[in-house]
Write a protein that holds these residues in place. Structure first.
Motif: not given
Length: 416
Positions: A359-370, A383-391
């Protein structure tokens, strides 16, 4: 106090209603970058005052690291502003247009949000990043930083206002709440709905929780960054080791740092020791489940239930063995915070399932989460990172700081 904040709100609203063309926006940003360079000694001097204050208050080392500016960090701040100046104008962009059988011609066109309030802690680079992004996207911004960074934030905001004034733009596009009184935050959250269109909190869990609980204004933000990296049975050892090392230890204090490692049971014996030993050699504390404790030859602390939902923000990590990619996905969706989660695998089918189902707002493959960062996404900053379920979701950059309207035309059509 309320009168002061209302005056700031009135000035912001008035400034936001003045449309600025792209050429002027970019000239302001380029001048701001030059001023950051020209006034570097003054900025570093003001930052030193904040560092001394923070140390006298016993603020944690990781927060002091965020607060501190040196010549390299200042160059990065300047470079970020220049990058923003080179990005396309996100305002007045036609997202879609179509004609209807009823004779209507319809366009969906981007517009600024209006006035954005940003409440943040420690990181002075937020002042310049946010001011640059908000201004470029046609939004006025009210900045309220933490008391530990007031001197640095003050001079960074002051220089931006100088750049605005030089190009005959209303200085109140950028306003800095020059006070260490926390009541100012409460007023922004609960008494300024008529002036502020959205609040963005950037800081620790306590700040974001407080904003979420008390704000009467819509919020874009995230509470915690409990990020996972899942090492699948089809992962390559060297790649997994390098990614895990970077994802956890490159910078432990950011919200995109991996806090939990999930390890497929079929590769525990081969992967466990080389990967975790590399972390332990850098003084990383390891909390493992029973299988990890049985297989890992180094020092490991027993993982408790609370460890799966802990954002360490330091050199510590929890490690769990899972039986399948499905179990990894379920664990992430249960304990994660919809921030950033990664899978390491050579199996494209497994990778695809992971990317589609977490459910992540950012999903990665073979990549550092940094890499969970607007600058790394090519946004010029965030200005920030949003984990809201809506845009908006994920890093909030220029294109996420606009809304849209419908523009409709016809040849005198009336509805029957």
């Amino acid at each position: 106090m309320i009168k002061i904040m209302n005056l700031i709100g009135i000035k912001s609203r008035k400034a936001s209603e003045k449309k600025i063309n792209l050429d002027t926006k970019n000239k302001v940003l380029i001048l701001y970058a030059k001023l950051l360079d020209r006034e570097n000694k003054s900025i570093l001097r003001e930052n030193l005052k904040d560092i001394k204050f923070a140390k006298s208050k016993g603020i944690k080392e990781n927060l002091i690291n965020r607060l501190q500016i040196d010549k390299v960090k200042l160059k990065n701040i300047k470079d970020s502003v220049i990058k923003i100046s080179k990005l396309k104008d996100p305002v007045n962009v036609t997202l879609k247009k179509w004609s209807r059988p009823n004779g209507l011609n319809i366009k969906r066109v981007t517009i600024p949000i209006g006035v954005i309030g940003v409440i943040f802690e420690s990181r002075p680079n937020v002042t310049s990043d946010v001011a640059g992004l908000c201004f470029k996207s046609g939004n006025a911004v009210i900045l309220k930083g933490g008391s530990e960074a007031i001197n640095t934030n003050r001079i960074l905001a002051k220089l931006f206002r100088q750049a605005l004034k030089k190009h005959n733009v209303d200085e109140n596009y950028i306003q800095f709440v020059d006070s260490t009184d926390r009541k100012m935050v409460d007023i922004m959250l609960s008494k300024m709905k008529q002036y502020i269109d959205v609040i963005i909190p950037r800081g620790g869990k306590n700040l974001v929780k407080r904003v979420q609980e008390f704000s009467t204004v819509p919020i874009i933000g995230h509470l915690e960054g409990i990020c996972h990296t899942f090492i699948d049975k089809d992962a390559e050892l060297n790649m997994a080791s390098n990614i895990i090392y970077n994802a956890k230890l490159r910078n432990t204090a950011i919200c995109g740092a991996t806090e939990t490692i999930l390890l497929h049971e079929k590769i525990v014996k081969k992967f466990c020791n080389p990967i975790l030993k590399r972390l332990e050699n850098e003084n990383c504390k390891i909390y493992g489940d029973n299988i990890i404790r049985k297989n890992y030859k180094g020092k490991v602390y027993p993982a408790k239930e609370k460890d799966w939902s802990t954002e360490y923000l330091t050199a510590a990590v929890s490690v769990k063995v899972v039986k399948s990619s499905d179990e990894a996905i379920n664990h992430i969706n249960k304990y994660g915070t919809m921030h950033t989660d990664s899978i390491i695998t050579k199996n494209k089918k497994t990778a695809s399932k992971f990317l589609k189902n977490v459910k992540s707002s950012i999903a990665m493959h073979n990549t550092s989460t940094q890499f969970a960062d607007g600058g790394e996404f090519g946004f010029g900053g965030e200005v920030g990172i949003s984990t809201n379920t809506i845009p908006p979701r994920g890093p909030v950059g220029l294109e996420q700081l606009v809304s849209y309207k419908y523009e409709i035309s016809s040849k005198g059509k009336i509805r029957k």
